[in-house]
Write an enzyme that holds these catalytic residues in place. Structure first.
Site, PDB file in Angstrom:
ATOM      1  N   GLY A  42       0.784  -1.112   0.083  1.00 57.54           N
ATOM      2  CA  GLY A  42       0.083   0.143   0.033  1.00 57.54           C
ATOM      3  C   GLY A  42       0.864   1.148   0.163  1.00 57.54           C
ATOM      4  O   GLY A  42       0.532   2.265   0.683  1.00 57.54           O
ATOM      5  N   ASN A 110       1.593  -2.251   5.256  1.00 58.11           N
ATOM      6  CA  ASN A 110       0.938  -0.834   5.525  1.00 58.11           C
ATOM      7  C   ASN A 110      -0.600  -1.168   5.077  1.00 58.11           C
ATOM      8  O   ASN A 110      -1.643  -0.530   5.480  1.00 58.11           O
ATOM      9  CB  ASN A 110       1.619   0.246   4.964  1.00 58.11           C
ATOM     10  CG  ASN A 110       0.844   1.440   4.840  1.00 58.11           C
ATOM     11  OD1 ASN A 110       0.496   2.096   5.712  1.00 58.11           O
ATOM     12  ND2 ASN A 110       0.277   1.787   3.626  1.00 58.11           N
ATOM     13  N   SER A 164      -4.054  -0.043  13.898  1.00 62.51           N
ATOM     14  CA  SER A 164      -4.887   1.225  13.861  1.00 62.51           C
ATOM     15  C   SER A 164      -5.344   1.129  15.368  1.00 62.51           C
ATOM     16  O   SER A 164      -5.395   0.176  16.143  1.00 62.51           O
ATOM     17  CB  SER A 164      -6.258   1.088  13.050  1.00 62.51           C
ATOM     18  OG  SER A 164      -7.304   1.921  13.339  1.00 62.51           O
ATOM     19  N   TYR A 178     -13.202  -3.778  10.181  1.00 68.72           N
ATOM     20  CA  TYR A 178     -11.757  -3.317  10.119  1.00 68.72           C
ATOM     21  C   TYR A 178     -11.306  -3.234  11.293  1.00 68.72           C
ATOM     22  O   TYR A 178     -10.263  -3.838  11.621  1.00 68.72           O
ATOM     23  CB  TYR A 178     -11.951  -1.863   9.386  1.00 68.72           C
ATOM     24  CG  TYR A 178     -10.923  -1.001   9.484  1.00 68.72           C
ATOM     25  CD1 TYR A 178      -9.580  -1.290   8.365  1.00 68.72           C
ATOM     26  CD2 TYR A 178     -10.567  -0.285  10.675  1.00 68.72           C
ATOM     27  CE1 TYR A 178      -8.514  -0.382   8.604  1.00 68.72           C
ATOM     28  CE2 TYR A 178      -9.340   0.520  10.515  1.00 68.72           C
ATOM     29  CZ  TYR A 178      -8.293   0.280   9.619  1.00 68.72           C
ATOM     30  OH  TYR A 178      -7.210   1.296   9.754  1.00 68.72           O
ATOM     31  N   ALA A 179     -11.988  -2.856  12.158  1.00 77.05           N
ATOM     32  CA  ALA A 179     -11.560  -2.730  13.919  1.00 77.05           C
ATOM     33  C   ALA A 179     -11.377  -4.157  14.206  1.00 77.05           C
ATOM     34  O   ALA A 179     -10.193  -4.315  14.957  1.00 77.05           O
ATOM     35  CB  ALA A 179     -12.520  -2.071  14.793  1.00 77.05           C
ATOM     36  N   ALA A 180     -12.231  -4.907  13.819  1.00 75.83           N
ATOM     37  CA  ALA A 180     -11.843  -6.382  14.590  1.00 75.83           C
ATOM     38  C   ALA A 180     -10.491  -7.085  13.638  1.00 75.83           C
ATOM     39  O   ALA A 180      -9.815  -7.646  14.375  1.00 75.83           O
ATOM     40  CB  ALA A 180     -13.247  -7.399  14.220  1.00 75.83           C
ATOM     41  N   ALA A 181     -10.501  -6.793  12.500  1.00 77.82           N
ATOM     42  CA  ALA A 181      -9.206  -7.323  12.013  1.00 77.82           C
ATOM     43  C   ALA A 181      -8.076  -6.501  12.409  1.00 77.82           C
ATOM     44  O   ALA A 181      -6.916  -7.280  12.502  1.00 77.82           O
ATOM     45  CB  ALA A 181      -9.296  -7.225  10.326  1.00 77.82           C
ATOM     46  N   LYS A 182      -7.962  -5.422  12.632  1.00 76.56           N
ATOM     47  CA  LYS A 182      -6.808  -4.751  13.148  1.00 76.56           C
ATOM     48  C   LYS A 182      -6.548  -5.277  14.485  1.00 76.56           C
ATOM     49  O   LYS A 182      -5.393  -5.378  14.933  1.00 76.56           O
ATOM     50  CB  LYS A 182      -6.991  -3.173  13.167  1.00 76.56           C
ATOM     51  CG  LYS A 182      -6.935  -2.693  11.882  1.00 76.56           C
ATOM     52  CD  LYS A 182      -5.559  -2.551  11.260  1.00 76.56           C
ATOM     53  CE  LYS A 182      -5.693  -1.885   9.942  1.00 76.56           C
ATOM     54  NZ  LYS A 182      -4.342  -1.978   8.972  1.00 76.56           N
ATOM     55  N   ILE A 211      -5.252  10.021  10.123  1.00 75.87           N
ATOM     56  CA  ILE A 211      -4.391  10.683   9.393  1.00 75.87           C
ATOM     57  C   ILE A 211      -4.872  11.509   8.294  1.00 75.87           C
ATOM     58  O   ILE A 211      -5.991  10.879   7.558  1.00 75.87           O
ATOM     59  CB  ILE A 211      -3.475   9.422   8.702  1.00 75.87           C
ATOM     60  CG1 ILE A 211      -2.737   8.562   9.729  1.00 75.87           C
ATOM     61  CG2 ILE A 211      -2.037  10.195   8.136  1.00 75.87           C
ATOM     62  CD1 ILE A 211      -2.054   7.369   9.326  1.00 75.87           C
TER      63      ILE A 211
END
Length: 286
Positions: A42, A110, A164, A178-182, A211
């Site tokens: 990324g 990333n 994150s 997304y939060a669970a994966a991070k 960001i």
């Protein structure tokens, strides 16, 4: 002084500080990664682009990957197209880089993001969950599996996982997968560090807060237009939704890149297994 002026002033001050710091530090780090090969996933936009340019400025040979061809890359940086969310994507990228350069010293995982809709848990489909987990957790795991063996054989290497703050501060409306994966990535990164650090490979996590990337700026423009408010008010509304940012502004990509640049350098040789949060104080707990 009104709130808008304070916010604009903080952005201006941050940009000046970043530029001056980069000038002051350029001579210190411009050669510390000479001879190193770095892969940044990324790495064509946002924080990934800033990280790639930071490592390049320190003398590393940098390769970046993304699904789409960028308009341009900095001199000295090589681009390899790839979809790392597919099962064979990580192996193909690793093979290309290793065939060309013979080694990978630094891996910065990333790549990530969220494309799920708003509306909370009930609005999410199986495909939403699967995409988020593949992109934010399984892709880094797959790339680690493809690259770690040569690091372990040489007893040298650094892996950075970009997490994150949502791993600890999930936003349920639209980014729960997304939060669970991070959160899973942060846990996996710690476990991997405990296994491979005794064998010479350092593993670390960097977890940014919000960001101010080009995508974030476009989002502020959309919020501003749809809500008939200023860009500054739109920015403040997002910070309020996060519970506030004590420093009063989002991070700049270069600030995240500077942290990564230090962590992969010889100066951080005793650091491994740790998560470094860079969020301007957003997370309200210790």
């Amino acid at each position: 002084m009104n709130r808008k002026s304070v916010l604009v002033g903080k952005y201006h001050t941050a940009e000046i500080c970043i530029k001056q710091f980069q000038i002051n530090q350029q001579m210190d780090y411009q050669n510390e990664l000479v001879g190193q090969v770095a892969l940044v996933t990324g790495g064509t936009k946002g924080a990934g682009k800033a990280i790639a340019e930071r490592l390049n400025s320190a003398g590393a040979k940098v390769i970046v990957t993304a699904r789409s061809q960028p308009e341009s890359v900095a001199n000295g940086i090589q681009f390899i197209p790839s979809d790392l969310s597919t099962q064979d994507g990580p192996g193909k990228v690793a093979s290309k880089v290793l065939d060309q350069f013979g080694k990978i010293d630094i891996l910065v995982n990333n790549m990530g993001g969220s494309e799920t809709p708003g509306g909370g848990f009930a609005a999410l489909t199986h495909e939403d969950w699967e995409f988020a987990l593949r992109t934010n957790l399984l892709a880094p795991v797959g790339l680690d599996r493809a690259i770690l063996p040569q690091m372990l054989e040489r007893k040298s290497g650094v892996i950075i996982h970009i997490g994150s703050i949502q791993g600890k501060l999930p936003l349920h409306d639209s980014t729960l997968p997304y939060a669970a994966a991070k959160a899973g990535l942060i846990n996996y990164s710690k476990g991997l560090a405990k296994e491979v650090s005794p064998k010479g490979v350092r593993v670390l996590t960097v977890s940014p807060g919000w960001i101010m990337t080009a995508a974030s700026k476009r989002m502020m423009e959309r919020i501003s237009e749809s809500s008939d408010i200023s860009i500054e008010a739109a920015t403040q509304s997002v910070m309020d939704a996060l519970g506030g940012i004590p420093l009063g502004r989002p991070a700049q990509p270069e600030e995240v890149a500077e942290l990564v640049g230090f962590l992969v350098s010889p100066r951080a040789g005793y650091l491994t297994g740790t998560e470094y949060v860079i969020d301007g104080g957003t997370i309200p707990t210790i």
